[in-house]
Structure formats: structure tokens, C-alpha cells
Write a protein that holds these residues in place. Structure first.
Motif, PDB file in Angstrom:
ATOM      1  N   GLU A   1       3.229  14.104  -9.632  1.00 39.78           N
ATOM      2  CA  GLU A   1       4.289  15.111  -9.763  1.00 39.78           C
ATOM      3  C   GLU A   1       4.834  15.140 -11.185  1.00 39.78           C
ATOM      4  OE1 GLU A   1       5.549  17.522  -7.784  1.00 39.78           O
ATOM      5  OE2 GLU A   1       3.934  17.045  -6.408  1.00 39.78           O
ATOM      6  N   ARG A   2       4.997  13.981 -11.794  1.00 45.66           N
ATOM      7  CA  ARG A   2       5.471  13.936 -13.182  1.00 45.66           C
ATOM      8  C   ARG A   2       4.470  14.611 -14.117  1.00 45.66           C
ATOM      9  NH1 ARG A   2       7.742   7.792 -14.080  1.00 45.66           N
ATOM     10  NH2 ARG A   2       9.735   8.083 -13.015  1.00 45.66           N
ATOM     11  N   ASP A   3       3.192  14.306 -13.940  1.00 45.84           N
ATOM     12  CA  ASP A   3       2.160  14.932 -14.770  1.00 45.84           C
ATOM     13  C   ASP A   3       2.166  16.441 -14.596  1.00 45.84           C
ATOM     14  OD1 ASP A   3       1.364  12.463 -15.733  1.00 45.84           O
ATOM     15  OD2 ASP A   3      -0.395  12.321 -14.429  1.00 45.84           O
ATOM     16  N   PHE A   4       2.270  16.903 -13.347  1.00 49.27           N
ATOM     17  CA  PHE A   4       2.307  18.340 -13.070  1.00 49.27           C
ATOM     18  C   PHE A   4       3.533  18.977 -13.728  1.00 49.27           C
ATOM     19  CE2 PHE A   4       3.864  21.867 -10.469  1.00 49.27           C
ATOM     20  CZ  PHE A   4       2.793  22.738 -10.586  1.00 49.27           C
ATOM     21  N   SER A   5       4.683  18.336 -13.589  1.00 49.77           N
ATOM     22  CA  SER A   5       5.915  18.858 -14.179  1.00 49.77           C
ATOM     23  C   SER A   5       5.800  18.951 -15.695  1.00 49.77           C
ATOM     24  CB  SER A   5       7.115  17.986 -13.801  1.00 49.77           C
ATOM     25  OG  SER A   5       7.368  18.052 -12.428  1.00 49.77           O
ATOM     26  N   GLU A   6       5.228  17.942 -16.305  1.00 50.05           N
ATOM     27  CA  GLU A   6       5.063  17.950 -17.762  1.00 50.05           C
ATOM     28  C   GLU A   6       4.132  19.076 -18.199  1.00 50.05           C
ATOM     29  OE1 GLU A   6       5.740  17.223 -21.602  1.00 50.05           O
ATOM     30  OE2 GLU A   6       6.827  16.370 -19.911  1.00 50.05           O
ATOM     31  N   ARG A   7       3.031  19.272 -17.482  1.00 51.24           N
ATOM     32  CA  ARG A   7       2.117  20.375 -17.804  1.00 51.24           C
ATOM     33  C   ARG A   7       2.815  21.717 -17.663  1.00 51.24           C
ATOM     34  NH1 ARG A   7      -1.327  17.348 -14.635  1.00 51.24           N
ATOM     35  NH2 ARG A   7      -1.259  18.875 -12.959  1.00 51.24           N
TER      36      ARG A   7
ATOM     37  N   LEU B   1       0.831  -1.206   0.000  1.00 49.09           N
ATOM     38  CA  LEU B   1       0.000   0.000   0.000  1.00 49.09           C
ATOM     39  C   LEU B   1       0.866   1.258   0.000  1.00 49.09           C
ATOM     40  CD1 LEU B   1      -2.817  -1.034   2.497  1.00 49.09           C
ATOM     41  CD2 LEU B   1      -3.076  -0.593   0.044  1.00 49.09           C
ATOM     42  N   ALA B   2       1.921   1.263   0.807  1.00 51.49           N
ATOM     43  CA  ALA B   2       2.829   2.416   0.840  1.00 51.49           C
ATOM     44  C   ALA B   2       3.471   2.613  -0.529  1.00 51.49           C
ATOM     45  CB  ALA B   2       3.898   2.217   1.909  1.00 51.49           C
ATOM     46  N   CYS B   3       3.865   1.544  -1.145  1.00 49.70           N
ATOM     47  CA  CYS B   3       4.461   1.599  -2.477  1.00 49.70           C
ATOM     48  C   CYS B   3       3.486   2.210  -3.481  1.00 49.70           C
ATOM     49  CB  CYS B   3       4.860   0.190  -2.905  1.00 49.70           C
ATOM     50  SG  CYS B   3       5.592   0.103  -4.539  1.00 49.70           S
ATOM     51  N   ILE B   4       2.246   1.773  -3.455  1.00 50.17           N
ATOM     52  CA  ILE B   4       1.230   2.295  -4.376  1.00 50.17           C
ATOM     53  C   ILE B   4       1.001   3.780  -4.132  1.00 50.17           C
ATOM     54  CG2 ILE B   4      -1.240   2.208  -4.941  1.00 50.17           C
ATOM     55  CD1 ILE B   4      -0.974  -0.892  -4.502  1.00 50.17           C
ATOM     56  N   PHE B   5       0.913   4.189  -2.882  1.00 52.64           N
ATOM     57  CA  PHE B   5       0.690   5.615  -2.574  1.00 52.64           C
ATOM     58  C   PHE B   5       1.875   6.471  -3.015  1.00 52.64           C
ATOM     59  CE2 PHE B   5      -2.277   4.102   0.966  1.00 52.64           C
ATOM     60  CZ  PHE B   5      -3.402   4.271   0.175  1.00 52.64           C
ATOM     61  N   ILE B   6       3.083   5.972  -2.803  1.00 49.00           N
ATOM     62  CA  ILE B   6       4.273   6.730  -3.197  1.00 49.00           C
ATOM     63  C   ILE B   6       4.353   6.839  -4.721  1.00 49.00           C
ATOM     64  CG2 ILE B   6       6.802   6.696  -3.222  1.00 49.00           C
ATOM     65  CD1 ILE B   6       6.607   5.500  -0.337  1.00 49.00           C
ATOM     66  N   ILE B   7       4.055   5.758  -5.417  1.00 48.64           N
ATOM     67  CA  ILE B   7       4.061   5.799  -6.891  1.00 48.64           C
ATOM     68  C   ILE B   7       2.981   6.746  -7.396  1.00 48.64           C
ATOM     69  CG2 ILE B   7       3.643   4.449  -8.980  1.00 48.64           C
ATOM     70  CD1 ILE B   7       5.065   2.107  -7.515  1.00 48.64           C
ATOM     71  N   ASP B   8       1.840   6.769  -6.742  1.00 54.26           N
ATOM     72  CA  ASP B   8       0.776   7.714  -7.105  1.00 54.26           C
ATOM     73  C   ASP B   8       1.278   9.150  -6.997  1.00 54.26           C
ATOM     74  OD1 ASP B   8      -1.974   8.663  -7.603  1.00 54.26           O
ATOM     75  OD2 ASP B   8      -1.963   9.155  -5.461  1.00 54.26           O
TER      76      ASP B   8
END
Length: 94
Positions: free
Chosen positions: A66-72, A54-61
């Protein structure tokens, strides 16, 4: 040069060799530990594997957002830059 870092998460302790500085790796481990503890505070009697996943999934989310925001933001800055260059070119031509 490889650095050795001792990690303690969910009652497990192990040592890893990394290329990064130990301080950097310790920050990552501390962040993972923080996320794990946050999950543990909301879920009782869960096994460590499930909590880790669960921690892994939340961190990847978080990473993907952040990647999507950076790309925008990169696209927005590129658009503004093109507009400025166009405005400068028009002003020079006049």
C-alpha cells in the motif's frame, strides 16, 4: 487521555492502554484476528507464536504494498499537476 482496550487473540486475553479511540483499536484487533483465522484455516496444528508471526508478516506485506502504491500515485499526481501548470502557463503567455 489513555483508553483501556481488552484484546483477545489466539486464546490469550490482555488489556492495553492506548491513546487512540477504543473503536479504532478494536478494528485493528479484528483485522489481525481475521488474518490469524485465515492462516489457521490453512495450517493445522501450528503453535500460536508461529501463526502470529505469519500474520504479522502478511500484514506488513500488505502495508508495504500500500505504501509503494501510494508513493507511485503521489508521483503520478505530481507529474500531472506539473503538466497542467505548464499548460496553463503556456496558455497565459500566448
Amino acid at each position: 487521555m489513555k483508553n483501556t482496550v481488552k484484546i483477545n487473540l489466539l486464546g490469550s486475553s490482555f488489556t492495553i492502554k492506548v491513546d487512540d479511540e477504543p473503536e479504532y483499536v478494536n478494528k485493528i484487533v479484528a483485522y489481525a484476528d481475521e488474518r490469524i483465522k485465515k492462516i489457521q484455516s490453512t495450517i493445522t496444528n501450528e503453535n500460536p507464536l508461529r501463526i502470529s508471526l505469519l500474520a504479522c508478516i502478511f500484514i506488513i506485506d500488505e502495508l508495504f504494498k500500500e505504501r509503494d502504491f501510494s508513493e507511485r500515485e503521489r508521483k503520478r499526481i505530481a507529474d500531472i499537476t506539473e503538466q497542467l501548470i505548464s499548460s496553463i502557463d503556456s496558455a497565459i503567455e500566448e
